[in-house]
Design a protein around this motif. Structure first.
Motif, PDB file in Angstrom:
ATOM      1  N   VAL A 245       0.703  -7.827   4.239  1.00  0.00           N
ATOM      2  CA  VAL A 245       0.476  -6.256   3.823  1.00  0.00           C
ATOM      3  C   VAL A 245       1.387  -5.583   4.157  1.00  0.00           C
ATOM      4  O   VAL A 245       1.917  -5.634   5.440  1.00  0.00           O
ATOM      5  CB  VAL A 245      -0.987  -5.766   4.421  1.00  0.00           C
ATOM      6  CG1 VAL A 245      -1.155  -4.112   3.739  1.00  0.00           C
ATOM      7  CG2 VAL A 245      -2.111  -6.512   3.536  1.00  0.00           C
ATOM      8  N   LEU A 246       2.173  -4.611   3.393  1.00  0.00           N
ATOM      9  CA  LEU A 246       2.901  -3.758   3.712  1.00  0.00           C
ATOM     10  C   LEU A 246       2.361  -2.477   3.546  1.00  0.00           C
ATOM     11  O   LEU A 246       1.942  -2.027   2.456  1.00  0.00           O
ATOM     12  CB  LEU A 246       4.355  -3.916   2.673  1.00  0.00           C
ATOM     13  CG  LEU A 246       5.506  -3.042   2.863  1.00  0.00           C
ATOM     14  CD1 LEU A 246       6.121  -2.916   4.292  1.00  0.00           C
ATOM     15  CD2 LEU A 246       6.308  -3.346   1.899  1.00  0.00           C
ATOM     16  N   LEU A 247       2.694  -1.578   4.457  1.00  0.00           N
ATOM     17  CA  LEU A 247       2.138  -0.145   4.565  1.00  0.00           C
ATOM     18  C   LEU A 247       3.422   0.808   4.845  1.00  0.00           C
ATOM     19  O   LEU A 247       3.664   0.843   6.096  1.00  0.00           O
ATOM     20  CB  LEU A 247       0.985  -0.014   5.596  1.00  0.00           C
ATOM     21  CG  LEU A 247       0.461   1.530   5.711  1.00  0.00           C
ATOM     22  CD1 LEU A 247      -0.056   2.030   4.260  1.00  0.00           C
ATOM     23  CD2 LEU A 247      -0.660   1.738   6.739  1.00  0.00           C
ATOM     24  N   ASP A 248       3.758   1.586   3.730  1.00  0.00           N
ATOM     25  CA  ASP A 248       4.956   2.684   3.845  1.00  0.00           C
ATOM     26  C   ASP A 248       3.681   4.096   3.932  1.00  0.00           C
ATOM     27  O   ASP A 248       3.731   4.417   2.832  1.00  0.00           O
ATOM     28  CB  ASP A 248       5.789   2.708   2.943  1.00  0.00           C
ATOM     29  CG  ASP A 248       6.789   3.534   3.067  1.00  0.00           C
ATOM     30  OD1 ASP A 248       6.835   4.323   4.023  1.00  0.00           O
ATOM     31  OD2 ASP A 248       8.023   3.697   2.269  1.00  0.00           O
ATOM     32  N   ALA A 249       3.572   4.208   4.936  1.00  0.00           N
ATOM     33  CA  ALA A 249       2.465   5.459   4.894  1.00  0.00           C
ATOM     34  C   ALA A 249       3.003   6.997   4.805  1.00  0.00           C
ATOM     35  O   ALA A 249       4.237   7.232   5.086  1.00  0.00           O
ATOM     36  CB  ALA A 249       2.038   5.391   6.374  1.00  0.00           C
ATOM     37  N   PRO A 250       2.345   7.738   4.071  1.00  0.00           N
ATOM     38  CA  PRO A 250       2.805   9.140   4.043  1.00  0.00           C
ATOM     39  C   PRO A 250       3.089   9.647   5.116  1.00  0.00           C
ATOM     40  O   PRO A 250       2.177   9.582   6.313  1.00  0.00           O
ATOM     41  CB  PRO A 250       1.355   9.702   3.064  1.00  0.00           C
ATOM     42  CG  PRO A 250       0.990   8.498   2.662  1.00  0.00           C
ATOM     43  CD  PRO A 250       1.006   7.401   3.594  1.00  0.00           C
ATOM     44  N   CYS A 251       4.165  10.433   5.342  1.00  0.00           N
ATOM     45  CA  CYS A 251       4.507  11.325   6.707  1.00  0.00           C
ATOM     46  C   CYS A 251       5.248  12.395   6.334  1.00  0.00           C
ATOM     47  O   CYS A 251       5.366  13.007   5.187  1.00  0.00           O
ATOM     48  CB  CYS A 251       5.418  10.171   7.459  1.00  0.00           C
ATOM     49  SG  CYS A 251       7.151   9.827   6.528  1.00  0.00           S
ATOM     50  N   SER A 252       5.709  13.121   7.332  1.00  0.00           N
ATOM     51  CA  SER A 252       6.865  14.144   7.267  1.00  0.00           C
ATOM     52  C   SER A 252       8.036  13.810   6.499  1.00  0.00           C
ATOM     53  O   SER A 252       8.661  15.007   6.211  1.00  0.00           O
ATOM     54  CB  SER A 252       6.915  14.682   8.600  1.00  0.00           C
ATOM     55  OG  SER A 252       7.462  13.766   9.344  1.00  0.00           O
ATOM     56  N   ALA A 253       8.443  12.640   6.507  1.00  0.00           N
ATOM     57  CA  ALA A 253       9.546  12.469   5.692  1.00  0.00           C
ATOM     58  C   ALA A 253      10.980  12.805   6.487  1.00  0.00           C
ATOM     59  O   ALA A 253      12.022  13.178   5.744  1.00  0.00           O
ATOM     60  CB  ALA A 253       9.701  13.101   4.381  1.00  0.00           C
TER      61      ALA A 253
ATOM     62  N   LEU B 214       0.832  -1.091   0.007  1.00  0.00           N
ATOM     63  CA  LEU B 214      -0.036  -0.099  -0.040  1.00  0.00           C
ATOM     64  C   LEU B 214       0.883   1.286   0.067  1.00  0.00           C
ATOM     65  O   LEU B 214       1.995   1.256   0.768  1.00  0.00           O
ATOM     66  CB  LEU B 214      -0.772   0.020   1.127  1.00  0.00           C
ATOM     67  CG  LEU B 214      -1.834  -1.191   1.370  1.00  0.00           C
ATOM     68  CD1 LEU B 214      -2.542  -1.045   2.654  1.00  0.00           C
ATOM     69  CD2 LEU B 214      -2.724  -1.584   0.075  1.00  0.00           C
ATOM     70  N   CYS B 215       0.239   2.315  -0.794  1.00  0.00           N
ATOM     71  CA  CYS B 215       1.288   3.479  -0.800  1.00  0.00           C
ATOM     72  C   CYS B 215       2.701   3.298  -1.425  1.00  0.00           C
ATOM     73  O   CYS B 215       3.467   3.366  -0.846  1.00  0.00           O
ATOM     74  CB  CYS B 215       1.418   4.341   0.339  1.00  0.00           C
ATOM     75  SG  CYS B 215      -0.086   4.478   1.190  1.00  0.00           S
ATOM     76  N   ALA B 216       2.559   2.344  -2.826  1.00  0.00           N
ATOM     77  CA  ALA B 216       3.427   1.556  -2.971  1.00  0.00           C
ATOM     78  C   ALA B 216       4.591   2.582  -4.032  1.00  0.00           C
ATOM     79  O   ALA B 216       5.741   2.157  -4.021  1.00  0.00           O
ATOM     80  CB  ALA B 216       3.037   0.241  -3.966  1.00  0.00           C
ATOM     81  N   ALA B 217       4.115   3.458  -4.655  1.00  0.00           N
ATOM     82  CA  ALA B 217       4.796   4.265  -5.499  1.00  0.00           C
ATOM     83  C   ALA B 217       5.979   4.948  -4.668  1.00  0.00           C
ATOM     84  O   ALA B 217       5.646   5.237  -3.684  1.00  0.00           O
ATOM     85  CB  ALA B 217       4.098   5.043  -6.362  1.00  0.00           C
ATOM     86  N   PRO B 218       7.159   5.011  -5.348  1.00  0.00           N
ATOM     87  CA  PRO B 218       7.611   4.740  -6.581  1.00  0.00           C
ATOM     88  C   PRO B 218       8.309   3.056  -6.926  1.00  0.00           C
ATOM     89  O   PRO B 218       8.489   2.823  -8.080  1.00  0.00           O
ATOM     90  CB  PRO B 218       8.890   5.541  -7.033  1.00  0.00           C
ATOM     91  CG  PRO B 218       9.700   5.765  -5.573  1.00  0.00           C
ATOM     92  CD  PRO B 218       8.249   5.514  -4.677  1.00  0.00           C
TER      93      PRO B 218
END
Length: 448
Positions: free
Chosen positions: A320-328, A259-263
């Protein structure tokens, strides 16, 4: 005689001029208009494509990255030699001065080249013509005594926003926070995930193999020109970002949702390990890049354009792998514009999104299956606290990491058994080979 045609004028300009123009345009887009670095650089480079050899494009990006990392120090040195502040409507004069000062103070560019090109840039722009003499005088002083001024400036205090430093001090203590800040201001090495035989590729590319099996190169040049790129033997991926996929263990023949896979770095890892991967992302543009990357690598995945907070494929997955959007904030080494972009405090909005994402990701996991939640943020409210709150009311349990598993150093494992890398981790006698992105990841299993 009529004025020269624009193309004739461009050909008459000195070597390196187009690269400096790219730098100034990119800096103005980031610093004045709040545009992300990669978008700003690609847009500016597109306008100078014909006049810009690959080598000059790389040097231009190095200047931009240096200015964004060191802007606090550069501003302080320039201000020491300015008799009065630059006017608010000075056009591109501040980016021109920042670009030249970065070359003089950090990149060892010959003074005559950095100064003369900066003065030419001033003269060629109607809004900065009146500053040509000032630029010449100030930059000459920077070239002669600027490093003495620079030596008296605390790089951490000058370049790291106070809100970030305070957050890191609260989370990790003052000493570690400073180490994080210092590492975040360093240029990152190039990390590669390889399909197979990391040691052979490290030897071929002149790199080293990390404990995580990542191949690291100190100086690489243009990525597309490296051996193995065209045939799809490897892809660019920071060593920390490569770990969450490996926390799933053996995935051959398993159905895995990314999930949230790109790039697509994690999708590539899973596919290369033999998983049947479904890659989900809401951005069509980013998914095209993911698809192109997989094609180059001769790997396959089902690609779905969807909002992962609501995506319901009507089935569940083994993992399931979730690399969530964040402040980076863990990736400042590679994305120094994070330090400079003036953003509203949207922490509560990000946290709310992360909570929705992990809840939906858990629904997609089969009983007995694994969920790995991760972010490239150094902020606990986007990592540990998300997982702790989620577990308090869920049917999942932590599966703690074992030090050494997947090459994970014991110093990267928290007391709860989660992954927590910091930019100051992975020291090396050669600074060009040191460091790692800041990353958090937790492994959870759904009760059978």
């Amino acid at each position: 005689m009529p004025p020269p045609h624009r193309d004739q004028k461009a050909r008459a300009r000195p070597s390196g001029y187009a690269a400096r123009e790219l730098v100034v345009e990119c800096l103005a887009a980031v610093l004045d208009r709040g545009r992300p670095l990669d978008d700003a650089f690609d847009a500016a480079a597109g306008m100078h494509a014909e006049a810009l050899p690959t080598r000059d494009r790389a040097f231009a990006r190095l200047i931009v990255m240096t200015v964004l990392r060191r802007k606090g120090q550069l501003d302080a040195v320039l201000d020491a030699f300015l008799e009065k502040p630059l006017p608010a409507k000075g056009g591109l004069i501040r980016p021109i001065l920042l670009s030249a000062a970065a070359q003089l103070l950090f990149l060892d560019t010959p003074p005559h080249a950095a100064i003369s090109l900066a003065v030419d840039q001033c003269r060629d722009n109607t809004k900065t013509q009146r500053f040509a003499g000032l630029a010449n005088a100030v930059l000459r002083r920077v070239s002669t005594t600027g490093k003495e001024v620079l030596a008296g400036i605390d790089a951490v205090a000058a370049n790291i926003p106070a809100r970030l430093l305070e957050s890191w001090q609260d989370a990790y203590g003052a000493d570690t926070a400073r180490a994080i800040a210092e590492a975040s201001l360093a240029e990152a090495a190039l990390d590669l995930s390889v399909k197979s035989d990391a040691h052979a590729w490290a030897e071929k590319l002149g790199g080293v193999v990390l404990s995580t099996s990542t191949v690291r190169l100190a100086r690489a040049g243009r990525v597309e020109d490296l051996p193995g790129y065209a045939e799809g033997a490897w892809w660019v991926q920071d060593a920390a970002a490569a770990l969450p996929s490996r926390m799933l263990g053996a995935v051959r023949d398993l159905e895995v949702a990314d999930l949230c896979a790109a790039p697509g770095g994690k999708t590539a890892e899973l596919a290369a390990a033999g998983a049947r991967v479904t890659a989900v992302d809401f951005s069509a543009v980013r998914l095209r890049r993911l698809s192109e990357n997989l094609s180059r690598l001769n790997l396959a995945a089902d690609i779905v354009e969807a909002d992962a907070t609501a995506w319901d494929p009507g089935r569940q997955f083994d993992a399931v792998l979730l690399d969530a959007p964040c402040s980076a904030t863990g990736t400042i080494r590679r994305h120094p514009d994070i330090l400079r972009l003036k953003r509203k405090d949207d922490t509560s909005e990000r946290v709310a999104l992360q909570r929705r994402l992990i809840a939906q990701a858990a629904r997609l996991v089969k009983p007995g299956g694994l969920l790995v939640y991760g972010t490239c943020s150094l902020e606990p409210e986007e990592g540990e606290r998300i997982v702790d709150r989620f577990l308090a009311g869920s049917d999942m349990d932590r599966v703690p990491l074992t030090p050494g598993e997947a090459g994970i150093d014991g110093a990267w494992v928290t007391a709860q058994g989660d992954l927590r890398t910091l930019p100051c981790h992975l020291p090396n006698a050669d600074p060009a080979l040191a460091g790692i992105d800041g990353f958090f990841a937790a492994r959870l299993r759904k009760r059978a």
